[in-house]
Design a protein around this motif. Structure first.
Motif, PDB file in Angstrom:
ATOM      1  N   LEU A 135      89.962 -39.995 -36.669  1.00 40.15           N
ATOM      2  CA  LEU A 135      88.781 -40.570 -37.304  1.00 40.15           C
ATOM      3  C   LEU A 135      88.478 -41.957 -36.754  1.00 40.15           C
ATOM      4  O   LEU A 135      89.378 -42.689 -36.336  1.00 40.15           O
ATOM      5  N   TYR A 136      87.201 -42.311 -36.774  1.00 39.20           N
ATOM      6  CA  TYR A 136      86.700 -43.620 -36.347  1.00 39.20           C
ATOM      7  C   TYR A 136      86.252 -44.355 -37.599  1.00 39.20           C
ATOM      8  O   TYR A 136      85.523 -43.804 -38.430  1.00 39.20           O
ATOM      9  N   PHE A 137      86.699 -45.605 -37.754  1.00 43.73           N
ATOM     10  CA  PHE A 137      86.341 -46.427 -38.910  1.00 43.73           C
ATOM     11  C   PHE A 137      85.700 -47.722 -38.423  1.00 43.73           C
ATOM     12  O   PHE A 137      86.231 -48.379 -37.531  1.00 43.73           O
ATOM     13  N   HIS A 197      78.019 -38.927 -41.269  1.00 47.93           N
ATOM     14  CA  HIS A 197      79.155 -39.796 -41.564  1.00 47.93           C
ATOM     15  C   HIS A 197      79.175 -40.188 -43.035  1.00 47.93           C
ATOM     16  O   HIS A 197      78.257 -39.861 -43.781  1.00 47.93           O
ATOM     17  N   GLU A 238      90.752 -46.646 -35.077  1.00 49.88           N
ATOM     18  CA  GLU A 238      90.794 -45.199 -34.924  1.00 49.88           C
ATOM     19  C   GLU A 238      92.165 -44.729 -35.363  1.00 49.88           C
ATOM     20  O   GLU A 238      93.172 -45.303 -34.971  1.00 49.88           O
ATOM     21  N   SER A 255      84.321 -51.223 -40.186  1.00 48.76           N
ATOM     22  CA  SER A 255      84.265 -51.974 -41.436  1.00 48.76           C
ATOM     23  C   SER A 255      83.394 -53.211 -41.294  1.00 48.76           C
ATOM     24  O   SER A 255      83.458 -53.907 -40.279  1.00 48.76           O
ATOM     25  N   ALA A 300      82.885 -44.059 -41.660  1.00 51.13           N
ATOM     26  CA  ALA A 300      83.896 -43.175 -41.082  1.00 51.13           C
ATOM     27  C   ALA A 300      83.243 -41.895 -40.570  1.00 51.13           C
ATOM     28  O   ALA A 300      82.368 -41.332 -41.218  1.00 51.13           O
ATOM     29  N   HIS A 301      83.702 -41.487 -39.393  1.00 49.26           N
ATOM     30  CA  HIS A 301      83.299 -40.203 -38.822  1.00 49.26           C
ATOM     31  C   HIS A 301      84.346 -39.791 -37.811  1.00 49.26           C
ATOM     32  O   HIS A 301      85.268 -40.554 -37.519  1.00 49.26           O
TER      33      HIS A 301
END
Length: 112
Positions: free
Chosen positions: A25-27, A48, A21, A29, A97-98
């Protein structure tokens, strides 16, 4: 146009996601090590983007092919759209990402 792939290429074991984070944003992978591997169909209750960090990926949303995308390019996924990604090259890195508020909503539902 490409049809949805059959489940024969689903990952036998899902890779462990790396979650970060930053900047609101939250990622999330995922590294797909082999060409042909698939992130199985799923949907989210938020909009997203999925960025291709390396390799090449093919995507489908709502049962429709949405393109082949390479490094630095992203797929845009709408709320509730079931989507699937398939690696077209070894070591394809996908980064979803969102905003963090969406991630917090997932956490409250026990989905994060």
């Amino acid at each position: 146009m490409y049809p949805l792939p059959d489940r024969a290429h689903d990952l036998a074991e899902q890779p462990l996601p790396l979650i970060e984070e930053a900047a609101g944003l939250y990622f999330r992978s995922l590294l797909l090590k082999k060409s042909g591997e698939i992130v199985p169909q799923h949907a989210h209750d938020h909009r997203h983007a999925t960025l291709v960090g390396s390799g090449m990926a093919r995507g489908w949303a709502a049962g429709t092919w949405i393109g082949d995308t390479g490094p630095g390019q992203a797929f845009e996924i709408e709320v509730g759209a079931e989507h699937v990604f398939q690696a077209l090259a070894p070591n394809t890195l996908l980064i979803c990402a969102h905003d963090i508020a969406s991630a917090d909503s997932l956490e409250k539902k026990g989905m994060r």
